[in-house]
Scaffold this motif. Structure first.
Motif, PDB file in Angstrom:
ATOM      1  N   ASP A  92      68.994 -25.246 -13.971  1.00 56.53           N
ATOM      2  CA  ASP A  92      69.737 -23.999 -14.085  1.00 56.53           C
ATOM      3  C   ASP A  92      70.176 -23.777 -15.531  1.00 56.53           C
ATOM      4  O   ASP A  92      70.039 -24.655 -16.384  1.00 56.53           O
ATOM      5  N   ALA A  93      70.714 -22.596 -15.789  1.00 55.54           N
ATOM      6  CA  ALA A  93      71.023 -22.206 -17.172  1.00 55.54           C
ATOM      7  C   ALA A  93      72.090 -23.102 -17.795  1.00 55.54           C
ATOM      8  O   ALA A  93      71.984 -23.489 -18.964  1.00 55.54           O
ATOM      9  N   ASP A  94      73.131 -23.450 -17.033  1.00 53.93           N
ATOM     10  CA  ASP A  94      74.196 -24.285 -17.591  1.00 53.93           C
ATOM     11  C   ASP A  94      73.683 -25.681 -17.955  1.00 53.93           C
ATOM     12  O   ASP A  94      74.028 -26.230 -19.003  1.00 53.93           O
ATOM     13  N   THR A  95      72.846 -26.235 -17.082  1.00 53.41           N
ATOM     14  CA  THR A  95      72.309 -27.566 -17.356  1.00 53.41           C
ATOM     15  C   THR A  95      71.400 -27.548 -18.575  1.00 53.41           C
ATOM     16  O   THR A  95      71.426 -28.464 -19.411  1.00 53.41           O
ATOM     17  N   ARG A  96      70.590 -26.514 -18.708  1.00 55.33           N
ATOM     18  CA  ARG A  96      69.714 -26.423 -19.879  1.00 55.33           C
ATOM     19  C   ARG A  96      70.502 -26.258 -21.173  1.00 55.33           C
ATOM     20  O   ARG A  96      70.157 -26.842 -22.206  1.00 55.33           O
ATOM     21  N   MET A  97      71.573 -25.462 -21.130  1.00 56.75           N
ATOM     22  CA  MET A  97      72.398 -25.295 -22.330  1.00 56.75           C
ATOM     23  C   MET A  97      73.088 -26.596 -22.709  1.00 56.75           C
ATOM     24  O   MET A  97      73.153 -26.960 -23.896  1.00 56.75           O
ATOM     25  N   TYR A  98      73.572 -27.309 -21.705  1.00 55.17           N
ATOM     26  CA  TYR A  98      74.220 -28.600 -21.978  1.00 55.17           C
ATOM     27  C   TYR A  98      73.220 -29.599 -22.546  1.00 55.17           C
ATOM     28  O   TYR A  98      73.533 -30.338 -23.485  1.00 55.17           O
ATOM     29  N   GLY A  99      72.019 -29.619 -21.997  1.00 54.90           N
ATOM     30  CA  GLY A  99      70.980 -30.507 -22.528  1.00 54.90           C
ATOM     31  C   GLY A  99      70.558 -30.129 -23.929  1.00 54.90           C
ATOM     32  O   GLY A  99      70.263 -31.000 -24.764  1.00 54.90           O
ATOM     33  N   LEU A 100      70.517 -28.829 -24.219  1.00 53.90           N
ATOM     34  CA  LEU A 100      70.150 -28.382 -25.561  1.00 53.90           C
ATOM     35  C   LEU A 100      71.180 -28.837 -26.588  1.00 53.90           C
ATOM     36  O   LEU A 100      70.827 -29.340 -27.666  1.00 53.90           O
TER      37      LEU A 100
END
Length: 363
Positions: free
Chosen positions: A231-239
């Motif tokens: 999801d978007a939040d997980t991808r932003m956190y990983g980035l």
């Protein structure tokens, strides 16, 4: 034909008594003529024993039928009556529980989850900051002395402990952020550090090599997260975690770009500052002692190089950055693995830009 009903028929009309037994004194023979039939009987029995056997068998079936539970009509069971639901009771305030004082709780299927020291500290109203301790500080000091010693030998000798520092930095940052395992992110950050090292060895302009590598790796980190199906939040956190890990690992290459004397003084000062910070002292006093120890190490080691007494400023700056990295490795949800990765590497990695900048300014 007799007007008396048949014996079995009379018992059928009167009802069946389970404790009734046929009288033993019955000895008169049954009439030989054909008896009156009832529904379900095709013909009469002329033998009294046969008639008795038939009657008892028929009565047994009647008793089993009467013993069954009555079936309610379909109209009475088609719809259940609507029930009124009472409102839920108001929540009752529970008394405060005693603070938890054991180690990790036993794992069980029933949900007794393990809690970390930081979670226990938050439940008790204390700070979740847990410092790495003396053993990680000793490893940091050892790695710092290796950097200081190999810097005096040459760039290629310095490359060996520097690569180890960059690998531990990449792995420790991901684990510090609770993202484990993250093999792709760790590999990408470490690869960026290696590329920066090669660029520094091949180029005379260190800022361009470091900043150029960092810019390319930010784009690669963005592409990696865009390919993720999370999801978007997980991808932003990983980035953010990937970019920060790559930035720290690449910035650690500043030791390779700095002057040899600056690396020697700065790495030795970090080693002394971290050891002093691990002493069992109150936090304000420990910070002051660490900065004074770093400045003293800068003067001592600077006297053996061309920096001289100016090494005190370089040592104090490197020690301050080391304390910042030490603080970051102590925050939130640290574990033993975090302490022996991020707790070891972050003080040295955070001091690399200061060593490069102050080394050029003082040299």
């Amino acid at each position: 034909m007799t007007d008396q009903p048949y014996e079995g028929q009379q018992q059928y009309q009167q009802g069946y008594d389970p404790y009734w037994q046929q009288p033993q004194h019955q000895s008169q023979p049954q009439p030989q003529h054909q008896q009156q039939s009832w529904p379900g009987q095709q013909q009469g029995y002329e033998d009294p024993q046969a008639a008795q056997q038939y009657t008892q068998q028929w009565q047994g079936q009647t008793w089993e039928t009467q013993a069954q539970a009555p079936v309610a009509p379909a109209a009475d069971t088609s719809y259940a009556p609507q029930q009124a639901y009472a409102e839920p009771p108001a929540p009752v305030a529970t008394p405060p529980q005693a603070p938890v004082t054991s180690g990790y709780g036993p794992a069980s299927i029933g949900g007794n989850a393990r809690i970390t020291d930081a979670q226990r500290a938050r439940l008790e109203g204390r700070s979740p900051v847990i410092e790495p301790g003396m053993q990680p500080a000793a490893l940091t000091a050892l790695l710092g002395l290796l950097l200081a010693g190999t810097a005096a030998v040459g760039s290629y000798a310095l490359l060996v402990p520097l690569v180890a520092l960059q690998a531990v930095t990449a792995a420790g940052w991901f684990r510090l952020n609770g993202m484990w395992p993250a093999r792709q992110g760790i590999a990408l950050a470490f690869l960026g550090a290696l590329v920066a090292d090669v660029a520094l060895l091949a180029s005379d302009h260190a800022p361009s090599a470091i900043l150029g590598t960092l810019g390319v790796w930010v784009l690669l980190s963005l592409v990696l997260q865009l390919r993720s199906h999370a999801d978007a939040d997980t991808r932003m956190y990983g980035l953010m975690a990937t970019v920060a890990s790559a930035a720290l690992a690449i910035i650690a290459s500043g030791y390779l770009a700095a002057a040899a004397d600056a690396v020697t003084v700065g790495a030795a000062s970090v080693a002394v500052a971290v050891l002093a910070r691990a002493l069992p002292l109150p936090t304000p006093a420990s910070v002051v002692v660490s900065l004074l120890a770093a400045a003293g190490a800068g003067i001592a080691v600077g006297g053996m190089t061309d920096l001289g007494s100016e090494g005190a400023l370089l040592g104090a700056g490197a020690g301050m950055c080391a304390l910042i990295g030490h603080r970051v490795a102590s925050y939130d949800y640290p574990s033993r693995f975090v302490h022996f990765t991020a707790g070891v590497a972050l003080p040295l990695a955070a001091a690399a830009p200061t060593v490069y900048v102050l080394g050029r300014a003082l040299g």
